[in-house]
Design an enzyme around this catalytic site. Sequence first.
Site, PDB file in Angstrom:
ATOM      1  N   ASP A   1      -3.489  41.478  25.552  1.00 14.38           N
ATOM      2  CA  ASP A   1      -4.105  40.891  24.349  1.00 14.38           C
ATOM      3  C   ASP A   1      -5.401  40.130  24.611  1.00 14.38           C
ATOM      4  OD1 ASP A   1      -2.372  41.809  22.340  1.00 14.38           O
ATOM      5  OD2 ASP A   1      -0.865  40.327  22.891  1.00 14.38           O
TER       6      ASP A   1
ATOM      7  N   ASP B   1      -2.012  48.934  19.715  1.00 14.21           N
ATOM      8  CA  ASP B   1      -2.853  47.744  19.550  1.00 14.21           C
ATOM      9  C   ASP B   1      -3.866  47.601  20.699  1.00 14.21           C
ATOM     10  OD1 ASP B   1      -0.086  47.778  18.919  1.00 14.21           O
ATOM     11  OD2 ASP B   1      -0.122  45.702  18.263  1.00 14.21           O
TER      12      ASP B   1
HETATM   13  N1  GLY Z   1      -0.677  43.144  18.284  1.00 12.89           N
HETATM   14  C1  GLY Z   1       0.485  42.898  17.533  1.00 12.89           C
HETATM   15  C2  GLY Z   1       0.392  43.224  16.092  1.00 12.89           C
HETATM   16  O1  GLY Z   1      -0.435  43.963  15.617  1.00 12.89           O
HETATM   17  O2  GLY Z   1       1.209  42.709  15.376  1.00 12.89           O
END
Ligand code: GLY
Length: 405
Positions: free
Chosen positions: A122, A183
């Site tokens: 992330d 993601d």
């Molecule tokens: N990256 C996690 C989401 O989109 O909830």
Amino acid sequence: MKVNKIIAGLGLMMLSACASTPASQIDVDKTLHYCDVQIHKTLNSLHQADSMDYTMMPRNILQGETKWNLRKATKEEWTAGFWPGVLWYDYEATGNDSIKEEADKFTRSLGFLAEIPAYDHDLGFLVFCSYGNGYRLTGNEEYKKVILAVSDTLATLYKPAVGAILSWPRNVEMFGGHNTIMDNMINLEMLFWAAKNGGNKHLYDIAVAHADKTMENQFREDYTSYHVAVYDTITGECINRCTHQGYADNSMWARGQAWAIYGYTVVYRETREPKYLDFAKKVAQVYLDRLPEDYIPYWDFSAPGIPNAPRDASAACVVASALLELSTFYTGEQADKYKNAAIKMLVSLDSDKYRAGETNHSLLLHSTGHWPNKSEIDASIIYADYYYMEALLRLKKINEGKSIY
Ligand code: GLY
């Protein structure tokens, strides 16, 4: 008389054609002003605390609540870069120096990420939304150093045997192998940026390899995406495809598809390889084809209870922003198609149904974070606000004939 009637009829037809042109239905400056008002409400309430803590970031306002739930900016808090990003966008929209100061202070709370090993993928969300926008708007060299250092950190999660970035090191055992989630496509933008702004050139190759591996393995024949791909850590073979936040392994989780649309649009922008544009077009089309009438998706396209299932405004914001960028790669009908679809999304989001307005201090209601986990269902969530502002600013720039970057 007859001629007059025909002229009047034509006039009416033209009027109704104009009325149905989405571009005439949103006043971007007015909506950005609304965002600024809401952001000031949030800032005022944060400053009412005994001592202002710039490490505490607005994350969500749950149904029935009126106040932001704050989360500490830690390596585990994947959303911590969005609030600083919202402030940078508000600074971009208003030129207000006090907002810039706030943006800077919240951004710096994430500086520790440049000094620690990667916790998970992330890092792009965390650092490019905060420091990335900060650098874009101010040219502050300190910000750039953080982005370059964190890009190198993110690259440590790239596994050459697989050809992709490992999203969640902590979940390798749980998934039975190297896991990559859709993601992760969003984190590539920071690697591309670093490679051309003084960072290691190898970061570009990592981003491209990741995009290719994901394209090969994480989509169905109809271009809908799997949330998670699991790879054998030694051979790199894809051994499983499943969901984590979607309704079912085989369903199209709205935000997952949104990340795919946004991600491949960025990969095309950075590589100019037509295959990525073609892919962005395909993953966008299946999403557009299956949208409900107001263009705001249910949280999953196979969610139980449709048409009464919760929506995901955050996915709509991500896609609106991506489609506006996609529109800039085309001319004529195709460009209009993407721009008008994005405007249709923004018009819905701008309505009483989705606007937070007097309900709470966020910008938007009705996002869904993690339905299988029963968390953040039909809530205000900070990343919806972030991509909403990004989309509005992109639309403003496109309308003014300016570059969106
Ligand atoms: N990256 C996690 C989401 O989109 O909830």
